[in-house]
Each structure stands twice: as C-alpha cells, then as structure tokens.
Design a protein around this motif. Structure first.
Motif, PDB file in Angstrom:
ATOM      1  N   SER A  21       9.097   1.550  -5.117  1.00 58.00           N
ATOM      2  CA  SER A  21       8.380   1.365  -6.380  1.00 58.00           C
ATOM      3  C   SER A  21       6.905   1.059  -6.136  1.00 58.00           C
ATOM      4  O   SER A  21       6.563   0.238  -5.267  1.00 58.00           O
ATOM      5  N   PRO A  22       6.015   1.663  -6.910  1.00 51.65           N
ATOM      6  CA  PRO A  22       4.589   1.361  -6.786  1.00 51.65           C
ATOM      7  C   PRO A  22       4.245  -0.053  -7.253  1.00 51.65           C
ATOM      8  O   PRO A  22       3.141  -0.539  -7.000  1.00 51.65           O
ATOM      9  N   ARG A  23       5.191  -0.732  -7.913  1.00 52.35           N
ATOM     10  CA  ARG A  23       4.961  -2.104  -8.370  1.00 52.35           C
ATOM     11  C   ARG A  23       4.989  -3.120  -7.220  1.00 52.35           C
ATOM     12  O   ARG A  23       4.574  -4.268  -7.398  1.00 52.35           O
ATOM     13  N   ALA A  24       5.462  -2.695  -6.055  1.00 52.02           N
ATOM     14  CA  ALA A  24       5.612  -3.634  -4.939  1.00 52.02           C
ATOM     15  C   ALA A  24       4.279  -4.281  -4.569  1.00 52.02           C
ATOM     16  O   ALA A  24       4.196  -5.497  -4.371  1.00 52.02           O
ATOM     17  N   ASP A  25       3.219  -3.478  -4.512  1.00 54.25           N
ATOM     18  CA  ASP A  25       1.921  -4.005  -4.084  1.00 54.25           C
ATOM     19  C   ASP A  25       1.403  -5.086  -5.024  1.00 54.25           C
ATOM     20  O   ASP A  25       0.712  -6.017  -4.591  1.00 54.25           O
ATOM     21  N   SER A  26       1.730  -4.980  -6.303  1.00 54.23           N
ATOM     22  CA  SER A  26       1.247  -5.990  -7.248  1.00 54.23           C
ATOM     23  C   SER A  26       1.880  -7.346  -6.960  1.00 54.23           C
ATOM     24  O   SER A  26       1.233  -8.388  -7.140  1.00 54.23           O
ATOM     25  N   PHE A  27       3.139  -7.354  -6.492  1.00 55.65           N
ATOM     26  CA  PHE A  27       3.788  -8.623  -6.167  1.00 55.65           C
ATOM     27  C   PHE A  27       3.239  -9.202  -4.866  1.00 55.65           C
ATOM     28  O   PHE A  27       3.126 -10.420  -4.731  1.00 55.65           O
ATOM     29  N   MET A  28       2.877  -8.324  -3.928  1.00 54.22           N
ATOM     30  CA  MET A  28       2.251  -8.839  -2.708  1.00 54.22           C
ATOM     31  C   MET A  28       0.897  -9.444  -3.030  1.00 54.22           C
ATOM     32  O   MET A  28       0.533 -10.519  -2.517  1.00 54.22           O
TER      33      MET A  28
END
Length: 234
Positions: free
Chosen positions: A193-200
């Motif tokens: 998911s491209p959302r992963a980076d936002s959580f990092m």
C-alpha cells in the motif's frame, strides 16, 4: 492498554482483519517496534530502566556477544591480571571508539592500544575490545571484562500483556500509539500500500515529539518563592 488493544487499533488504522494478519504475526512484529521505542527512550531517560552489571570470564578472544537483555552499554572495564586475588586486580575503564571512523585497521588498533588505556567498539550486538592480541599483554595474561548496561524489559509473550514502556513510568502510556504506527507501516508495506510511507513519517515525527517532551520532563519542577508582605519577591 494491552497488546490486544494495540492490535485492534492498528487493524482499524489499516482496515485489515485478524484473518489477514494474525495475532501471532503481529506479536512478533510489535517486539521490533517496542525495542526501537525503548532505545529512543533510553537515550533520553535512562533512569526509567534498570542497570545491570555483567562480568565475562577469562578471555581468549577479542570479541564477545553482549548479554541478550542488553539495551545500551554504559561502561566497560577490563582487567589484565584476573588471575590475581580480587584485592590485587586492577581494572581499567575502556574508551569507546568507532572502528569505521578510524584511519587504521582493527589489527593495528590491537597492536597499538595499551593495557592502561583499552578501547572497545560495539558491532552487531558484539563487544570488540583491544588490546587482546597485543604483545604487551603476553600469552600468560588473564583477562576479564566487566560491563554496566541498561537492561531491556522483558518482551510481551501474550496479547493480554501490556507493552513494557508503560510499566516503566505512567507517563509513557501516552506514547504507546507509536507501536501502532510501526505495526501499521509493516502491515501496509506487506500489502504494497502507498499509505505505508505516511505511517513511517508519522512514527518518525512522533518519536521526535516524544523525545522533546521527555527532555522537558527531566528538567524538574519549577519552584516558586513565597513573596514578602510588601510584594518585593515572587
């Protein structure tokens, strides 16, 4: 908040279910993030953790694994006459170096380091010490190492456990969501998911926020002075 509560929160953030990522999987992953957060806390507030001492036996090699529960090494001492009675043993504090930043090889460091000024480096959870192979020590030397380190709290083993950053101090309850951020990153990365980076990004930003707040807590309370009757002192 239990480990199970964190898993529930993480699944709500990532819109996933236990059939996709089981409790067993998340339990193994959360330990990684727990260790990361513990290390960040230890850098700011080592007083939250217990300190242990550990002495290696007589040595015949230059590198040794650190104790499994070692979170951060605080001090290393080396004795080069460990065959003597304790009252006659002499211990020298070792200075930490970074082998990678030195302009000389480890072999050279081993040959040039002196027994009254030993050095050490930490690489992949192993303790490298010098001198050990130096001619100044001699084959008959009896060497021991003693270290003091911050002890890592025990890992959770079931989902009913509480993450042990919170048991160190009640104020750390406020930062348990960092573990959910880390787990969300792992889950979304596994899903592509491209959302992963936002959580990092959120994890890194909130870690810095936590460190800043912990530093402020360490300043101590501001003490007020009772004013005189004429109001000249506050």
């Amino acid at each position: 908040m239990t480990i199970s509560d964190i898993f529930t929160y993480t699944r709500s953030l990532t819109k996933t279910t236990s059939s996709q990522f089981s409790d067993a999987t998340l339990l193994s992953w959360i330990k990684i993030w727990l260790h990361k957060v513990q290390r960040e806390i230890a850098m700011i507030r080592a007083d939250y953790f217990a300190t242990k001492d550990y002495t290696f036996g007589v040595l015949d090699q230059e590198d040794y694994p650190l104790p499994a529960d070692c979170l951060e090494v605080k001090k290393v001492e080396i004795c080069y006459n460990a065959d003597k009675p304790e009252s006659e043993q002499v211990w020298y504090k070792a200075n930490e170096i970074d082998i990678g930043q030195r302009g000389e090889s480890w072999d050279t460091i081993q040959k040039t380091a002196t027994t009254n000024s030993p050095v050490y480096d930490l690489i992949n959870h192993r303790l490298y010490i010098a001198p050990i192979r130096s001619s100044s020590i001699g084959d008959s030397a009896s060497v021991k190492i003693r270290l003091w380190y911050i002890e890592r709290p025990a890992d959770p083993t079931t989902v009913s456990d509480t993450p042990l950053i919170s048991s160190l101090d009640d104020s750390l309850n406020d930062y348990q969501y960092l573990l959910a951020d880390g787990l969300a990153y792992d889950i979304l990365t596994a899903l592509g998911s491209p959302r992963a980076d936002s959580f990092m990004s959120r994890y890194l930003m909130d870690v810095e926020k936590m460190k800043k707040e912990l530093k402020q807590q360490d300043i101590g309370q501001i003490k007020a002075t009772v004013p005189f009757d004429d109001g000249s002192e506050y």
